[in-house]
Design an enzyme around this catalytic site. Structure first.
Site, mmCIF file in Angstrom:
data_model
loop_
_atom_site.group_PDB
_atom_site.id
_atom_site.type_symbol
_atom_site.label_atom_id
_atom_site.label_comp_id
_atom_site.label_asym_id
_atom_site.label_seq_id
_atom_site.Cartn_x
_atom_site.Cartn_y
_atom_site.Cartn_z
ATOM 1 C CD GLU A 276 -3.082 0.828 2.236
ATOM 2 O OE1 GLU A 276 -4.151 1.457 2.149
ATOM 3 O OE2 GLU A 276 -2.806 0.087 3.211
ATOM 4 C CG HIS A 297 8.160 -29.547 -0.077
ATOM 5 N ND1 HIS A 297 8.885 -30.679 -0.348
ATOM 6 C CD2 HIS A 297 8.514 -29.167 1.182
ATOM 7 C CE1 HIS A 297 9.627 -30.986 0.702
ATOM 8 N NE2 HIS A 297 9.422 -30.083 1.650
ATOM 9 C CE LYS A 411 -11.289 2.284 1.401
ATOM 10 N NZ LYS A 411 -10.854 3.080 2.576
#
Length: 426
Positions: A276, A297, A411
């Site tokens: 951010e 793995h 937003k």
């Protein structure tokens, strides 16, 4: 004991003189941060830089936390991103016994996720802490509404006032709600952004409810603050300089790797902090993470033999906090007799050392941040170190490490799609 940073293996892959030049610039940025005054552009968002300024209302927090620990079966921490990541990382890593179950809400829009939270509080004694700096973020606001409705079926208005703690900016709608309903109100300092709020009441109440030693935690933050001040940013400036020099060489991803599963949520906190703060203007390293040995793995294959565009920072822990010795079993014949008498702490350490060596030999720039142990003081050291390093790193990139316009863009579009009054999408 404080943190130790070993960046030698990473420095070797930077251009000659690049780290030194970046380090000089990082130290200059640290001096500028340390000298900020109220007339400076960044003054309104750097209240986190001094731990003593960030840590407010400690007596009230401790008093309320003691009440919650005594009376609650479940404590719901309602917040998203920076409003709960710091506390969650510590609570999950340290896990002190006793106290209420901690449930995390306000961090999803999944109907299934919300239903699970409501199920966890059913029939239980519940306290909640709603955290929202300006109380406009959809996730905590919507979760607060459904939690409030569920609690109102069981508690009177007076009892609800005791069981709801609101954390927001002074003067915000959340403070007005606290006054209207008689709830405890904690300060989300105006000069601190969410992802830099680790030492504020945003995190401190949840830590105290979980039984963690907030004084020791704050002492760790202060110790790192003092250490960095002695050398113009010290290891935080070094870390920022090395990653910037590597970025200039074309390394575009930083993998944060830990051989302690308890650090999973700490890695999530780190990803938000750097993602951010730096992901702007089409710049910045992508922060990623691994928990080994499990991820060796899967992602370990890519780290070893994949494209060479990733750096790796290891969180190495000296004291694992436990000991499990493998006992001999000569009659079973499982071909693991070579492990007889070994402690898993040493086995894990050997795997970590081998991974660092193999990845570095394979062309991955490797940095090691060594932690003494996993406890409150160490988290204080680590959080402050990374927050300062992130601020300096963003400055080296030429971006503002304290805003988040990209988040605000989604937003705006979401609010417009949901029909919020006055919202305009693009």
């Amino acid at each position: 004991m404080n943190l130790n940073l070993d960046s030698d293996l990473a420095r070797r892959m930077a251009a000659p003189g690049e780290v030194e030049a970046a380090l000089a610039d990082a130290k200059a940025e640290y001096r500028r941060l340390a000298a900020l005054g109220s007339e400076d552009k960044d003054w309104p968002v750097t209240g986190w830089f001094h731990c003593a300024e960030a840590a407010q209302q400690l007596d009230l927090i401790k008093e309320k936390a003691a009440e919650i620990r005594e009376n609650a079966d479940v404590f719901v921490l309602v917040g998203v991103g920076g409003s709960n990541q710091a506390a969650r990382a510590m609570i999950e890593a340290i896990q002190k016994p006793g106290g209420p179950e901690i449930v995390y809400a306000g961090n999803t829009l999944s109907a299934h996720g919300v239903a699970q939270v409501l199920q966890k509080i059913e029939g239980k004694s519940v306290y909640i802490n709603v955290i929202a700096k300006n109380f406009e973020t959809l996730e905590p606001g919507s979760h607060y509404r459904v939690l409030r409705a569920a609690m109102a079926k069981r508690y009177s208005k007076e009892e609800m006032a005791k069981r709801v703690v609101l954390t927001g900016t002074v003067g915000s709608r959340l403070e007005e709600i606290a006054k209207e309903n008689g709830c405890t109100f904690l300060h989300f300092p105006r000069r601190v952004g969410g992802r830099y709020s680790a030492f504020t009441p945003v995190a401190l109440l949840a830590l105290a409810v979980a039984g963690l030693d907030v004084d020791e935690y704050l002492a760790g933050g202060l110790a790192m603050e003092e250490e960095l001040a002695k050398n113009e940013g010290g290891i935080a400036a070094e870390y920022a300089a090395v990653r910037y020099a590597l970025y200039r060489r074309g390394f575009q991803v930083e993998m944060l790797t830990a051989f302690e599963p308890r650090l999973y949520w700490a890695e999530q906190w780190w990803k938000q902090l750097f993602g951010e703060s730096e992901g702007k203007d089409k710049k910045g390293m992508l922060p990623a993470s691994m928990i080994d040995s499990e991820d060796l793995h899967s992602m370990g294959q890519y780290m070893q033999d994949g494209l060479r565009f990733m750096t790796e920072t290891f969180l190495a822990v000296d004291d694992p906090g436990a000991s499990v010795v493998i006992e001999p079993d000569p009659d079973f014949g499982d071909a693991f007799d070579y492990l007889d008498g070994m402690d898993f702490a040493n086995i894990n350490r050997a795997a970590e050392k081998a991974t660092i060596h193999a990845h570095a030999a394979g062309g991955v720039p490797c940095t090691v941040l060594r932690l003494p142990r996993i406890d409150e003081r160490t988290f204080g050291l680590v959080y402050y170190f990374f927050m300062v390093a992130c601020a300096l790193s963003g400055r080296l990139l030429g971006v503002d490490p304290f805003d988040q316009e990209g988040v605000e863009e989604y937003k705006r579009s979401m609010f417009a799609a949901l029909g919020k009054p006055g919202a305009k999408g693009r």
